[in-house]
Write a protein that holds these residues in place. Sequence first.
Motif, PDB file in Angstrom:
ATOM      1  N   ASP A 119       2.006   7.735  -6.438  1.00 40.65           N
ATOM      2  CA  ASP A 119       1.248   7.613  -7.691  1.00 40.65           C
ATOM      3  C   ASP A 119       1.067   6.170  -8.139  1.00 40.65           C
ATOM      4  O   ASP A 119       0.981   5.894  -9.333  1.00 40.65           O
ATOM      5  N   GLY A 120       1.064   5.229  -7.203  1.00 37.84           N
ATOM      6  CA  GLY A 120       0.862   3.827  -7.538  1.00 37.84           C
ATOM      7  C   GLY A 120       2.065   3.150  -8.155  1.00 37.84           C
ATOM      8  O   GLY A 120       1.981   1.997  -8.565  1.00 37.84           O
TER       9      GLY A 120
ATOM     10  N   GLY B  74       0.798  -1.213   0.000  1.00 41.28           N
ATOM     11  CA  GLY B  74       0.000   0.000   0.000  1.00 41.28           C
ATOM     12  C   GLY B  74       0.834   1.266   0.000  1.00 41.28           C
ATOM     13  O   GLY B  74       0.334   2.344  -0.315  1.00 41.28           O
ATOM     14  N   ALA B  75       2.115   1.180   0.359  1.00 41.28           N
ATOM     15  CA  ALA B  75       2.983   2.364   0.354  1.00 41.28           C
ATOM     16  C   ALA B  75       3.082   2.971  -1.041  1.00 41.28           C
ATOM     17  O   ALA B  75       3.219   4.186  -1.184  1.00 41.28           O
TER      18      ALA B  75
ATOM     19  N   ILE C 223       7.873  -1.430   2.799  1.00 40.21           N
ATOM     20  CA  ILE C 223       6.639  -2.208   2.828  1.00 40.21           C
ATOM     21  C   ILE C 223       5.761  -1.689   3.957  1.00 40.21           C
ATOM     22  O   ILE C 223       6.173  -1.691   5.124  1.00 40.21           O
ATOM     23  N   SER C 224       4.552  -1.272   3.610  1.00 39.76           N
ATOM     24  CA  SER C 224       3.612  -0.828   4.630  1.00 39.76           C
ATOM     25  C   SER C 224       2.952  -2.042   5.265  1.00 39.76           C
ATOM     26  O   SER C 224       2.445  -2.920   4.571  1.00 39.76           O
ATOM     27  N   THR C 225       2.957  -2.077   6.581  1.00 48.89           N
ATOM     28  CA  THR C 225       2.236  -3.127   7.310  1.00 48.89           C
ATOM     29  C   THR C 225       0.983  -2.541   7.943  1.00 48.89           C
ATOM     30  O   THR C 225       0.328  -3.199   8.740  1.00 48.89           O
ATOM     31  N   LEU C 226       0.663  -1.287   7.592  1.00 50.75           N
ATOM     32  CA  LEU C 226      -0.514  -0.599   8.128  1.00 50.75           C
ATOM     33  C   LEU C 226      -1.707  -0.889   7.240  1.00 50.75           C
ATOM     34  O   LEU C 226      -1.625  -0.758   6.021  1.00 50.75           O
TER      35      LEU C 226
ATOM     36  N   LEU D  20       1.767   9.716   6.244  1.00 48.32           N
ATOM     37  CA  LEU D  20       1.542   8.273   6.216  1.00 48.32           C
ATOM     38  C   LEU D  20       2.817   7.495   5.907  1.00 48.32           C
ATOM     39  O   LEU D  20       2.859   6.279   6.056  1.00 48.32           O
ATOM     40  N   PHE D  21       3.846   8.206   5.459  1.00 47.99           N
ATOM     41  CA  PHE D  21       5.111   7.546   5.133  1.00 47.99           C
ATOM     42  C   PHE D  21       6.230   7.925   6.101  1.00 47.99           C
ATOM     43  O   PHE D  21       7.031   7.086   6.489  1.00 47.99           O
TER      44      PHE D  21
END
Length: 91
Positions: free
Chosen positions: A10-11, A4-5, A85-88, A46-47
């Motif tokens: 911009d994906g 999700g990060a 890597i987002s774990t949220l 968020l980052f």
Amino acid sequence: FRGGAELLFDGVRKHQVTLPCQPEPWDIRNLLKWIKQNLLKERPELFMQGESVRPGILVLINDADWELMGELDYKLQDQDNVLFISTLHGG
């Protein structure tokens, strides 16, 4: 960027970057500043938290946990692979 990060960038999951020359070697601390200024497109809170990634963002340097590599002080080498890597997750 995974988990999700990549949505904050911009994906785009993979960025191949050439960092500008500077007097001191690049470390992760400076890389994060550069990422925030040059790649991050939305919601920096968020980052990042302060000068580091926020809790819940796993950082791997060449497939090893950055905690084993010195975290913010790790000196980048040519061809290093840094993965965030987002774990949220919302719920």
